[in-house]
Design a protein around this motif. Structure first.
Motif, PDB file in Angstrom:
ATOM      1  N   VAL A  76     -51.347 -42.724 -64.542  1.00  0.00           N
ATOM      2  CA  VAL A  76     -50.732 -41.982 -63.445  1.00  0.00           C
ATOM      3  C   VAL A  76     -51.391 -42.327 -62.117  1.00  0.00           C
ATOM      4  CG1 VAL A  76     -50.334 -39.662 -62.526  1.00  0.00           C
ATOM      5  CG2 VAL A  76     -50.004 -40.108 -64.972  1.00  0.00           C
ATOM      6  N   SER A  77     -52.698 -42.476 -62.108  1.00  0.00           N
ATOM      7  CA  SER A  77     -53.413 -42.707 -60.850  1.00  0.00           C
ATOM      8  C   SER A  77     -52.982 -44.023 -60.200  1.00  0.00           C
ATOM      9  CB  SER A  77     -54.914 -42.709 -61.101  1.00  0.00           C
ATOM     10  OG  SER A  77     -55.271 -43.723 -62.027  1.00  0.00           O
ATOM     11  N   LYS A  78     -52.899 -45.081 -60.962  1.00  0.00           N
ATOM     12  CA  LYS A  78     -52.470 -46.359 -60.416  1.00  0.00           C
ATOM     13  C   LYS A  78     -51.008 -46.312 -59.961  1.00  0.00           C
ATOM     14  CE  LYS A  78     -56.059 -49.112 -60.689  1.00  0.00           C
ATOM     15  NZ  LYS A  78     -56.611 -49.805 -59.490  1.00  0.00           N
ATOM     16  N   ALA A  79     -50.174 -45.597 -60.729  1.00  0.00           N
ATOM     17  CA  ALA A  79     -48.768 -45.493 -60.358  1.00  0.00           C
ATOM     18  C   ALA A  79     -48.614 -44.724 -59.046  1.00  0.00           C
ATOM     19  CB  ALA A  79     -47.999 -44.817 -61.479  1.00  0.00           C
ATOM     20  N   LEU A  80     -49.378 -43.661 -58.882  1.00  0.00           N
ATOM     21  CA  LEU A  80     -49.293 -42.893 -57.634  1.00  0.00           C
ATOM     22  C   LEU A  80     -49.842 -43.693 -56.460  1.00  0.00           C
ATOM     23  CD1 LEU A  80     -50.258 -39.283 -58.778  1.00  0.00           C
ATOM     24  CD2 LEU A  80     -48.001 -40.146 -58.146  1.00  0.00           C
ATOM     25  N   GLU A  81     -50.841 -44.500 -56.704  1.00  0.00           N
ATOM     26  CA  GLU A  81     -51.385 -45.343 -55.640  1.00  0.00           C
ATOM     27  C   GLU A  81     -50.313 -46.304 -55.131  1.00  0.00           C
ATOM     28  OE1 GLU A  81     -55.093 -48.504 -54.958  1.00  0.00           O
ATOM     29  OE2 GLU A  81     -54.811 -47.514 -56.890  1.00  0.00           O
ATOM     30  N   ALA A  82     -49.560 -46.899 -56.044  1.00  0.00           N
ATOM     31  CA  ALA A  82     -48.489 -47.805 -55.635  1.00  0.00           C
ATOM     32  C   ALA A  82     -47.347 -47.033 -54.979  1.00  0.00           C
ATOM     33  CB  ALA A  82     -47.983 -48.571 -56.840  1.00  0.00           C
ATOM     34  N   THR A  83     -47.047 -45.830 -55.513  1.00  0.00           N
ATOM     35  CA  THR A  83     -45.956 -45.037 -54.953  1.00  0.00           C
ATOM     36  C   THR A  83     -46.250 -44.618 -53.521  1.00  0.00           C
ATOM     37  OG1 THR A  83     -45.456 -44.227 -57.186  1.00  0.00           O
ATOM     38  CG2 THR A  83     -44.512 -43.007 -55.341  1.00  0.00           C
TER      39      THR A  83
END
Length: 994
Positions: free
Chosen positions: A104-111
């Motif tokens: 989730v953390s990496k996905a939110l960083e990209a989002t």
């Protein structure tokens, strides 16, 4: 100066946003930018952030070849659209694709990178300066993979109404449009998958399973839906565990212990491959085999789990896979990947290094990162085969087709096709905007959006109303929840005989469009259990209950744990594992094994059974004997014995006995309505007629013997007409009782199911027991009166009226019918009829034997006693006995009177009786001569009293001689009529009546 400052600020923001987010990305400029989120790595390295220094970005580990292939599918679709002359002509699509590392953390960083770019673009700085480095807003995002990651991304993108089209997130929670406003997907939600899992378990007749779910927004809702479906199908869950790729070793050990100790062989798993991998490794280490794994689509074809070294443990896996699609030209596109040619793809370099287990000279792979990648490969995630800490340099001439990796597994394009479809969905939404006619648009007043200045929320609006045909000729449109309804393929894991790899054999499909009960199709011949067996494994808490038994609940255990209980009598089960036994129809009963119903045994007093035959023979015997007696009486009708027994009444009595014997036959055979209504009246009327005849006969004789000298009036009332009238009146009362009974409550045939379960007794329902009681009671009343008269007349002449035998017959009658009452009340079924038949026959034989057998014996075997002299002698003897008793009584009275006057001697009145006291005839005749004299002249009787013996003599001559003898006797004896007993004259007068 102002213009220069604005451009400087814009360039600064552009550089910062371009650099914002993960450094590793795939990016290409275009008129319209699409975002992408793909799991290029399976996870991140665990690192303790103690915050003693600035936190560093976590490192992604374990390369995901399939994730890179999905990324390639997006790039391929965009390039195909850009080269299309019909779809978005004169428009170029660009992309910005990031690695979520399955977290989730990496996905939110990209989002956040997408959102920040859109916020800068909303400042409209183009009005102040014209900068070539300006990057357009991201108008839609393709991704992410896991439902948990998509949930977090959707919450963020939904704030800015940026459409998100996922290709692999199937959690049913994401269908909630109140929470996830801008989320859409090209994969069916788990609602149908959970239902399909329950249908498969029901298909194989399993009812004892365990469940494992990923502890995220994918696993928890999916397994919850499965529980709901399982409960509807009476499927019990032995255990339910949650797992995660970040679970510590102790938690994994506990879950494995539960699996090892469980009796459930089927395990339903809602999880992704990375979350399930630690658990499978521990199960393999312990060598826990014999389990059947039912896989959700997230791991059913996962390269992390579908490995040859795991096959001995999970070789029985049956899973769901999305319907495969066709992407023309995609295979060639995959083969063209090269770090030097794919300049816009920042992931190509790492892919090349992981594929060939080398490093490119312009990148340092001697770092710890390189080592971590290598470790991931050693666990089966890479394609290299080295174990050294450093990789050799890559030449750049390696052949991508020479290495087998999940990247080149394009035989079944499922997720890749979903990515392809997601890109085309966004492109068709943009095409609708591009071709929109003002006045027919989706916005206010039918306005259209400007394709050159299109915003994300406008694309979202068109996506919700999207409708187009894909390259496979299928219609694509999102429903009100933003979902696409699709079908599933059912796969079974096989071990390839060629190279020993795990292959996914399609063994069936699940059609969500079909009606319930017809959605699932499975070809069992293609399934291999544990990799080799064709026999379906057993996964039930209890063994199947065979036909003839039912499932019995065990207290404290789930409903699937039961004991097999035999069906009770009268119930059956013709199927395996019956929940309840079915009752047999009313006329049927369960067979010995309780597997079916057979017709109940029909019972009644049959003509063919031994008991019925015996009763019939006795009834026929009675009819024969009665007919024989009637024949004898008819033949010898003019003999004195027949005349003395009242010939006409005897005929009627014998006829009534014939009716009595015949009425018993109505009780034998299958009861019908007409026989039921005929048998009791026939029996009652026959016996009343019989008893009436005996009553009238006995009463008449008694009245004659007790009457004074008969007159013409007596002769009139004692005639045959009055006798028959009395018989008719007595019988008429019984007829009235029967008529009332038949009119108010007629008997009928009745099939009695209550007495014995497996037997139907066909009996007669009497209609009214009170009426039956009146019928028998009236008969017994007449019999009691008859018994009274018979007992009273027991001392009459034996040959004249057989009072003793009538008394005996009435005693037998009473004994029979008194015994009948408790016997009738205590028996049931056919024995009720048998008891009544026995009573009828016993009473009839008693009457026949006692009244007529003695007469028949005299008529046939003692003809000497069947003479007029014998009858008259018997009658006269009775008269003299009565007269002698009267004379002696008067003598005693006179003697007592004389004694009371002082001892004077009173003379005894003279009579026609000669008395001898204390002495004998001085000249006795021989016995033969005396017998001959009595036969010629009459008879002589001796009557003994307490004080002596009286000899009674009476001679019977020809009428002339009789007259002469009477005159001489009157002259000799000088009888005094007033001293003679009236009864003597009464019996003399009776003689002409005989």
């Amino acid at each position: 100066m102002t213009l220069y400052s604005c451009c400087l600020i814009l360039l600064l923001f552009t550089w910062n946003t371009a650099a914002y987010g993960p450094n590793q990305r795939a990016q290409k400029k275009g008129d319209i930018i699409l975002g992408g989120l793909f799991p290029i790595h399976f996870g991140v390295a665990a690192k303790d952030q103690d915050l003693k220094s600035r936190p560093e970005s976590v490192e992604c580990i374990r390369y995901n070849f399939r994730g890179f292939r999905w990324l390639q599918a997006m790039i391929f679709a965009i390039e195909e659209i850009n080269s299309s002359p019909t779809l978005l002509p004169n428009m170029t699509l660009g992309y910005r694709i990031f690695d979520t590392c399955n977290t989730v953390s990496k996905a939110l960083e990209a989002t956040l990178s997408f959102v920040a770019q859109n916020k800068i673009d909303s400042l409209n700085l183009d009005e102040f300066c014209n900068c070539s480095e300006h990057i357009p807003s991201t108008i839609a995002v393709v991704g992410a993979t896991g439902s948990g990651i998509s949930t977090a991304v959707a919450n963020l993108l939904g704030l800015f109404y940026i459409p998100q089209v996922s290709y692999a997130s199937s959690s049913r929670l994401l269908s909630n449009k109140n929470q996830f406003k801008s989320f859409l997907r090209t994969i069916p939600n788990d609602e149908h998958q959970a239902t399909a899992m329950a249908d498969i378990i029901e298909y194989f007749r399993w009812n004892w399973v365990g469940t494992i779910a990923a502890d995220d927004d994918y696993g928890r809702p999916g397994i919850e839906k499965f529980r709901e479906e399982a409960e509807e199908r009476d499927i019990c869950i032995d255990f339910s565990e949650l797992i995660s790729q970040y679970s510590d070793e102790e938690e994994i050990q506990q879950v494995v212990e539960v699996i090892q100790n469980s009796t459930a062989r089927v395990i339903v798993v809602f999880s992704s491959g990375p979350d399930l991998e630690p658990l499978i490794k521990e199960i393999v280490r312990r060598n826990i085999t014999g389990k059947i794994w039912l896989a959700s689509e997230a791991w059913a074809s996962s390269s992390l789990i579908a490995m040859p070294e795991f096959f001995r443990v999970i070789g029985s896996t049956i899973g769901f896979a999305l319907k495969a699609g066709q992407i023309p030209g995609f295979r060639e596109f995959l083969q063209k990947v090269h770090p030097k040619k794919s300049t816009n793809n920042g992931f190509a370099k790492e892919f090349w290094e992981e594929t060939f287990n080398c490093y490119l000279p312009d990148g340092s792979k001697n770092s710890p990162t390189s080592t971590s990648f290598h470790k991931g490969h050693e666990e089966g995630l890479g394609a290299g085969n080295g174990t050294a800490a450093f990789r050799p340099p890559c030449t750049g001439d390696e052949n991508i087709t020479s290495v087998e990796t999940p990247y080149m597994d394009y035989t079944h394009l499922r997720i890749s096709y979903n990515v392809y479809l997601a890109v085309y969905s966004i492109a068709h939404a943009l095409q609708d905007i591009y071709t929109c006619t003002p006045g027919k648009g989706l916005f206010t007043n039918g306005s259209c959006a400007d394709i050159k200045k299109v915003e994300a929320w406008q694309v979202l609006k068109h996506l919700r109303h999207l409708n187009f045909t894909n390259n496979m000729g299928e219609q694509v449109d999102f429903d009100e929840f933003g979902d696409l309804v699709g079908n599933y393929s059912i796969i079974n894991w096989h071990l390839s005989p060629e190279d020993g790899s795990v292959v996914f054999e399609e063994v069936g499909h699940y059609n969500v469009y079909a009606k319930k009960g017809e959605r699932l199709f499975i070809n069992e011949n293609k399934i291999l259990w544990s990799g080799f067996s064709k026999e379906v494994p057993f996964s039930n808490c209890s063994r199947d209950c065979l036909p003839g038994t039912r499932k019995g609940i065990i207290e404290g255990e789930p409903t699937c744990c039961f004991e097999c209980v035999d069906c009770p009598d009268g119930e059956y089960s013709d199927e395996t594992d019956a929940s309840a036994c079915d009752k047999c129809p009313e006329d049927y009963w369960s067979n010995e094994n309780h597997t079916s119903c057979i017709p109940k045994q029909i019972e009644f007093l049959s003509w063919t059974e031994p008991f019925g035959i015996a009763l019939t023979l006795f009834a026929v015997l009675g009819i024969f004997l009665t007919s024989f007696v009637l024949g004898v009486f008819t033949k010898f009708r003019n003999t004195p014995i027949v005349k003395a027994t009242n010939r006409e009444l005897s005929y009627l009595l014998l006829f009534s006995l014939l009716c009595c014997f015949s009425s018993s036959l109505f009780f034998i055979g299958e009861p019908q309505n007409w026989t039921c209504r005929l048998r009791q009246p026939a029996f009652g009327i026959s016996f009343v007629l019989c008893i009436s005849c005996i009553l009238v006969k006995t009463n008449r004789v008694l009245l004659v013997f007790e009457a004074k000298i008969p007159t013409s009036l007596h002769r009139k009332w004692w005639g045959l007409n009055l006798q028959f009238l009395l018989v008719f009146l007595c019988t008429f009362v019984q007829i009235v009782i029967c008529v009332i009974w038949l009119y108010t409550a007629p008997p009928s045939s009745y099939r009695n199911h209550e007495l014995e379960d497996e037997i139907i007794f066909i009996t007669c329902h009497e209609g009214s027991l009170m009426a039956l009681g009146f019928l028998i009671g009236y008969t017994c009343l007449l019999a009691a009166i008859c018994f009274f008269f018979a007992f009273k007349s027991r001392k009459l002449p034996e040959n004249f009226n057989e009072a003793k035998f009538i008394t005996f017959s009435m005693l037998i009658f009473f004994i029979v019918w008194i015994s009948f009452i408790p016997a009738y009340a205590s028996t049931y079924g056919k024995f009720v009829s048998a008891v009544e038949v026995i009573a009828i026959l016993a009473a009839s034989f008693g009457l026949l034997a006692c009244i007529f057998f003695n007469k028949v014996y005299i008529i046939l075997f003692k003809p000497s006693r069947n003479t007029i002299e014998e009858v008259r002698c018997s009658t006269a003897a009775h008269a003299f006995k009565v007269a002698a008793r009267a004379t002696l009584r008067r003598s005693n009275v006179s003697r007592k009177r004389s004694n009371s006057l002082g001892g004077s001697t009173g003379s005894t009145p003279s009579s026609s009786i000669s008395s001898k006291s204390n002495h004998e005839d001085p000249f006795p005749l021989p016995a033969s001569a005396e017998r001959q004299r009595q036969q010629q002249r009459g008879c002589k009787q001796k009557v003994s009293f307490g004080s002596g013996t009286v000899t009674l003599s009476l001679s019977f001559e020809e009428p002339q001689k009789n007259a002469m003898a009477n005159r001489n006797a009157k002259h000799r004896n000088s009888l005094e009529a007033q001293n003679s007993d009236d009864s003597l004259m009464r019996h003399r007068a009776l003689l002409p009546l005989q």
